[in-house]
Design a protein around this motif. Structure first.
Motif, PDB file in Angstrom:
ATOM      1  N   ASN A 147      -6.065 -47.544  37.075  1.00 21.08           N
ATOM      2  CA  ASN A 147      -5.000 -46.566  37.220  1.00 21.08           C
ATOM      3  C   ASN A 147      -5.484 -45.197  36.738  1.00 21.08           C
ATOM      4  OD1 ASN A 147      -3.273 -48.400  38.534  1.00 21.08           O
ATOM      5  ND2 ASN A 147      -1.931 -48.758  36.633  1.00 21.08           N
ATOM      6  N   ARG A 148      -6.435 -45.335  35.719  1.00 25.34           N
ATOM      7  CA  ARG A 148      -6.972 -44.181  35.291  1.00 25.34           C
ATOM      8  C   ARG A 148      -7.760 -43.192  36.193  1.00 25.34           C
ATOM      9  NH1 ARG A 148     -10.019 -45.632  31.131  1.00 25.34           N
ATOM     10  NH2 ARG A 148      -8.071 -45.751  29.724  1.00 25.34           N
ATOM     11  N   LYS A 149      -8.618 -44.033  37.201  1.00 25.20           N
ATOM     12  CA  LYS A 149      -9.157 -43.429  38.257  1.00 25.20           C
ATOM     13  C   LYS A 149      -8.434 -42.890  39.133  1.00 25.20           C
ATOM     14  CE  LYS A 149     -13.246 -46.155  37.488  1.00 25.20           C
ATOM     15  NZ  LYS A 149     -14.230 -47.427  37.876  1.00 25.20           N
ATOM     16  N   LEU A 150      -7.334 -43.623  39.329  1.00 25.26           N
ATOM     17  CA  LEU A 150      -6.497 -43.307  40.679  1.00 25.26           C
ATOM     18  C   LEU A 150      -5.810 -41.984  40.191  1.00 25.26           C
ATOM     19  CD1 LEU A 150      -5.006 -43.753  43.227  1.00 25.26           C
ATOM     20  CD2 LEU A 150      -3.582 -45.376  42.295  1.00 25.26           C
ATOM     21  N   ALA A 151      -5.253 -41.850  38.855  1.00 28.40           N
ATOM     22  CA  ALA A 151      -4.459 -40.982  38.620  1.00 28.40           C
ATOM     23  C   ALA A 151      -5.184 -39.716  38.550  1.00 28.40           C
ATOM     24  CB  ALA A 151      -3.990 -41.110  36.851  1.00 28.40           C
ATOM     25  N   PHE A 152      -6.668 -39.513  38.285  1.00 30.13           N
ATOM     26  CA  PHE A 152      -7.568 -38.505  38.281  1.00 30.13           C
ATOM     27  C   PHE A 152      -7.977 -38.080  39.616  1.00 30.13           C
ATOM     28  CE2 PHE A 152     -11.721 -36.504  38.063  1.00 30.13           C
ATOM     29  CZ  PHE A 152     -11.493 -35.568  37.247  1.00 30.13           C
ATOM     30  N   LYS A 153      -7.952 -39.040  40.557  1.00 26.96           N
ATOM     31  CA  LYS A 153      -8.081 -38.753  41.923  1.00 26.96           C
ATOM     32  C   LYS A 153      -6.926 -38.043  42.711  1.00 26.96           C
ATOM     33  CE  LYS A 153     -11.558 -42.551  43.630  1.00 26.96           C
ATOM     34  NZ  LYS A 153     -11.563 -43.655  44.351  1.00 26.96           N
ATOM     35  N   ARG A 154      -5.849 -38.389  41.972  1.00 25.00           N
ATOM     36  CA  ARG A 154      -4.646 -37.839  42.837  1.00 25.00           C
ATOM     37  C   ARG A 154      -4.671 -36.355  42.071  1.00 25.00           C
ATOM     38  NH1 ARG A 154      -0.553 -42.695  41.426  1.00 25.00           N
ATOM     39  NH2 ARG A 154      -0.889 -43.821  43.478  1.00 25.00           N
ATOM     40  N   ALA A 155      -4.845 -35.968  41.018  1.00 25.12           N
ATOM     41  CA  ALA A 155      -4.962 -34.700  40.527  1.00 25.12           C
ATOM     42  C   ALA A 155      -6.223 -34.011  41.256  1.00 25.12           C
ATOM     43  CB  ALA A 155      -5.135 -34.595  38.873  1.00 25.12           C
ATOM     44  N   LEU A 156      -7.158 -34.533  41.454  1.00 23.92           N
ATOM     45  CA  LEU A 156      -8.335 -33.781  42.025  1.00 23.92           C
ATOM     46  C   LEU A 156      -8.141 -33.429  43.443  1.00 23.92           C
ATOM     47  CD1 LEU A 156     -11.336 -32.727  41.585  1.00 23.92           C
ATOM     48  CD2 LEU A 156     -11.917 -35.138  42.223  1.00 23.92           C
ATOM     49  N   TYR A 157      -7.247 -34.312  43.947  1.00 21.14           N
ATOM     50  CA  TYR A 157      -7.015 -34.099  45.444  1.00 21.14           C
ATOM     51  C   TYR A 157      -5.982 -32.946  45.344  1.00 21.14           C
ATOM     52  CZ  TYR A 157      -4.920 -34.357  50.086  1.00 21.14           C
ATOM     53  OH  TYR A 157      -4.591 -33.836  51.384  1.00 21.14           O
TER      54      TYR A 157
END
Length: 100
Positions: free
Chosen positions: A43-53
């Motif tokens: 979930n940490r990786k996914l949350a970061f990917k969302r912000a990066l997108y």
């Protein structure tokens, strides 16, 4: 587990990009968020990917600002759960805050 926004999210991004006042040299803070299903690391990786997108999207649509990104993951709800639960959908987002 999607990092790209849904139709409603894309509409909100377009609205935000049109509304931000670039003449004030804004600072934008993006916080990727997740629901509480799944392990913390994922979930940490996914949350970061969302912000990066969102950061990449804003930049590609002409939003010139100092942008910071971070992640606020939830985790570890035990089954059973309904992945269509409305409160889960509301947690899967990127919060945008502007500062001038």
């Amino acid at each position: 587990g999607m990092s790209r926004p849904n139709k409603r999210g894309r509409k909100e991004l377009r609205r935000f990009a049109k509304s931000v006042d670039l003449s004030e040299n804004p600072r934008i803070a993006l916080v990727g968020r997740t629901d509480d299903i799944g392990p913390r690391n994922l979930n940490r990786k996914l949350a970061f990917k969302r912000a990066l997108y969102v950061e990449t999207w804003l930049e590609s649509h002409g939003v010139s600002a100092q942008i910071t990104i971070s992640a606020k993951e939830e985790c570890c709800r035990l089954p059973p759960y309904d992945k269509r639960e409305l409160t889960l959908e509301e947690k899967r987002k990127v919060s945008i805050t502007t500062h001038h």
